[in-house]
Design an enzyme around this catalytic site. Structure first.
Site, PDB file in Angstrom:
ATOM      1  N   CYS A  63      60.265  56.639  33.547  1.00 35.44           N
ATOM      2  CA  CYS A  63      61.653  56.245  33.812  1.00 35.44           C
ATOM      3  C   CYS A  63      62.264  55.445  32.665  1.00 35.44           C
ATOM      4  CB  CYS A  63      61.746  55.458  35.118  1.00 35.44           C
ATOM      5  SG  CYS A  63      60.867  53.892  35.102  1.00 35.44           S
ATOM      6  N   ASN A  64      61.428  54.861  31.806  1.00 37.25           N
ATOM      7  CA  ASN A  64      61.969  54.045  30.713  1.00 37.25           C
ATOM      8  C   ASN A  64      61.868  54.696  29.341  1.00 37.25           C
ATOM      9  OD1 ASN A  64      62.968  51.853  32.125  1.00 37.25           O
ATOM     10  ND2 ASN A  64      60.993  50.821  32.180  1.00 37.25           N
ATOM     11  N   ARG A  65      61.181  55.814  29.244  1.00 36.82           N
ATOM     12  CA  ARG A  65      61.035  56.446  27.921  1.00 36.82           C
ATOM     13  C   ARG A  65      60.606  57.905  28.038  1.00 36.82           C
ATOM     14  NH1 ARG A  65      58.284  53.259  24.546  1.00 36.82           N
ATOM     15  NH2 ARG A  65      58.352  51.529  25.993  1.00 36.82           N
ATOM     16  N   SER A 120      57.295  47.933  26.762  1.00 35.69           N
ATOM     17  CA  SER A 120      57.843  48.263  28.073  1.00 35.69           C
ATOM     18  C   SER A 120      58.999  47.337  28.434  1.00 35.69           C
ATOM     19  CB  SER A 120      56.753  48.142  29.149  1.00 35.69           C
ATOM     20  OG  SER A 120      55.724  49.077  28.935  1.00 35.69           O
ATOM     21  N   PRO A 126      50.990  47.120  33.364  1.00 35.35           N
ATOM     22  CA  PRO A 126      49.797  47.947  33.171  1.00 35.35           C
ATOM     23  C   PRO A 126      49.989  49.433  33.453  1.00 35.35           C
ATOM     24  CG  PRO A 126      49.677  46.818  35.284  1.00 35.35           C
ATOM     25  CD  PRO A 126      50.936  46.336  34.609  1.00 35.35           C
ATOM     26  N   GLN A 131      49.873  56.020  32.575  1.00 38.75           N
ATOM     27  CA  GLN A 131      50.790  57.125  32.290  1.00 38.75           C
ATOM     28  C   GLN A 131      50.458  57.776  30.951  1.00 38.75           C
ATOM     29  OE1 GLN A 131      54.241  54.679  32.701  1.00 38.75           O
ATOM     30  NE2 GLN A 131      54.677  55.369  34.780  1.00 38.75           N
ATOM     31  N   GLY A 200      59.660  57.882  48.507  1.00 33.86           N
ATOM     32  CA  GLY A 200      58.622  58.242  47.548  1.00 33.86           C
ATOM     33  C   GLY A 200      57.294  57.682  48.012  1.00 33.86           C
ATOM     34  N   ALA A 201      56.199  58.169  47.429  1.00 31.50           N
ATOM     35  CA  ALA A 201      54.880  57.665  47.832  1.00 31.50           C
ATOM     36  C   ALA A 201      53.945  57.571  46.637  1.00 31.50           C
ATOM     37  CB  ALA A 201      54.272  58.577  48.903  1.00 31.50           C
ATOM     38  N   ILE A 205      56.097  53.009  44.259  1.00 29.08           N
ATOM     39  CA  ILE A 205      56.407  52.660  45.646  1.00 29.08           C
ATOM     40  C   ILE A 205      55.229  51.930  46.291  1.00 29.08           C
ATOM     41  CG2 ILE A 205      56.831  53.606  47.945  1.00 29.08           C
ATOM     42  CD1 ILE A 205      59.319  53.455  46.206  1.00 29.08           C
TER      43      ILE A 205
END
Length: 433
Positions: A63-65, A120, A126, A131, A200-201, A205
């Site tokens: 979501c950030n990159r 980040s 972490p 990811q 979401g799961a 989340i």
């Protein structure tokens, strides 16, 4: 949550590069346009290799990159950027203005800083390491990553582990999930009296649910595309599990809505929220959309009884919690600098090893040719002393032929540095006395 270009060529033959767009260079509205969905990844990896002329490629998309790490025999940064534009239907100008690239030591430093969570939105978080490992695993499974990138990834993982164990970078949780829950406490002073709807799961989340439970919230509902996945998470917190299609009904009782899915399209629209507010008699709803692309239509934020926050809106909350990690971050930077130095030395030594192997192979080929000639001469009864002398002359002439030609050309072109290197390499002396 992450894209970038790393590039250095050992002996000018191979380049490692990383090209990216992140939360520092682009807003969420831009980042969501360059995000790669999980189901797109294998096709995207293969297409990037083919159309951008890459030898290896791995894609990190969060979501950030969004960052692409690759190896190429040429400078493929422009071709890669053009491919990204075609793939996502964006102009090259749009990508140019929000992308970044790093080269050589800077590139290695960038990847290691990403792995350690130093690049980040939430300093030291972490999740990015997991990811990055997933990014590597997906690329390995697609056979789009091999030895060059593999070395870089493994070294980055090693440094990240060292930073986690030797510094306090992971203490005092300050994740996006933590920030979302912290912000909700500013809206609702007593969360034990509030109810939450989690959409979401996944891992994010899961973290949100953990922080909400610690904050005292008792009523939680987990909505997901598959009920089984939602039930698996809900059971841990005594929550209820529902499908995404049940969200409109659940909104009526939700004081807090936090969403983080991988859906390419919004899950929650303005109309559904309007109907829920009417049924709630306009009791406020606090919403946080952590997803990229966004799960909640931006227009929902226009409703007077809704407090809607995106990933970018969490920045202020996160900055307040990041101060405790600044000292640890400085220690981490030292470990990263040391790690980069070691990696670059290894990379250069690999280049030397490959060159030495090639040199030895050529010398042995010349030796075998001259030896075969000598043996044939001996079989014909030639004088052994003459054959040995001819063997020695042949070896000498052929071994120095290519270097001699190259040095004459260098001298004619005024490239005196090559002659100086030859003196150093072969320990030559011009003193004839």
């Amino acid at each position: 949550m992450a894209a970038g270009i790393l590039c250095w060529g050992s002996l000018g033959s191979m380049a490692l590069l990383a090209l990216g767009i992140n939360h520092k260079t682009a807003s969420v509205s831009v980042r969501e346009k360059v995000a790669f969905a999980p189901e797109q990844m294998e096709h995207a990896l293969l297409e990037a290799c083919q159309q951008a002329g890459l030898n290896e490629v791995a894609i990190l998309s969060t979501c950030n990159r969004t960052e692409l790490y690759c190896s190429s025999s040429v400078d493929g940064s422009r071709a890669l950027l053009e491919w990204m534009g075609r793939y996502h239907g964006l102009s090259i100008d749009d990508l140019d203005s929000s992308s970044y690239s790093y080269w050589d030591e800077d590139a290695a430093t960038h990847m290691m800083r990403v792995a350690c969570g130093l690049d980040s939105l939430v300093l030291g978080e972490p999740q990015i390491l997991g990811q990055l490992k997933s990014c590597y695993a997906v690329a390995s499974a697609a056979k789009s990553v091999h030895s060059e990138l593999g070395r870089l990834f493994q070294h980055a993982f090693s440094i990240a582990k060292k930073v986690r164990t030797q510094t306090a970078i992971g203490e005092n949780p300050v994740s996006v999930a933590y920030a979302a829950v912290s912000l909700s406490q500013h809206i609702f002073t007593d969360l034990s009296k509030s109810s939450a709807l989690l959409i979401g799961a996944g891992e994010t989340i899961d973290l949100v649910a953990q922080h909400l439970a610690r904050a005292g919230i008792k009523k939680m509902v987990v909505a997901n595309r598959t009920l089984e996945r939602a039930q698996g998470l809900a059971q841990q917190f005594g929550a209820r599990a529902v499908l995404l299609s049940d969200i409109p009904d659940e909104l009526v009782n939700a004081d807090i809505v936090i969403s983080s899915t991988a859906s390419p399209l919004p899950i929650l629209g303005k109309g559904a929220v309007e109907r829920a507010l009417k049924a709630r008699k306009h009791k406020p709803i606090f919403m946080v959309d952590i997803a990229v692309p966004r799960d909640i239509e931006p227009e929902v934020g226009e409703l007077s009884d809704v407090y809607l926050y995106s990933v970018d809106d969490l920045r202020e909350v996160i900055e307040e919690n990041v101060k405790s990690r600044e000292t640890a971050a400085k220690e981490a930077e030292v470990l990263i600098a040391q790690g980069v130095q070691v990696f670059m030395l290894q990379l250069r030594s690999l280049g030397a090893t490959e060159t030495l192997l090639a040199l030895r192979s050529k010398a042995e080929s010349i030796r075998d040719q001259e030896l075969n000639k000598a043996l044939k001469q001996l079989e014909k009864g030639k004088d052994a002393e003459q054959v040995l002398a001819q063997l020695a002359r042949g070896l000498t002439n052929k071994l120095i032929h290519s270097p001699s030609v190259q040095m004459k050309q260098a001298a004619a072109q005024g490239r005196s540095e090559l002659l100086e290197l030859t003196h150093e390499l072969f320990e030559l002396s011009l003193d004839n006395s």
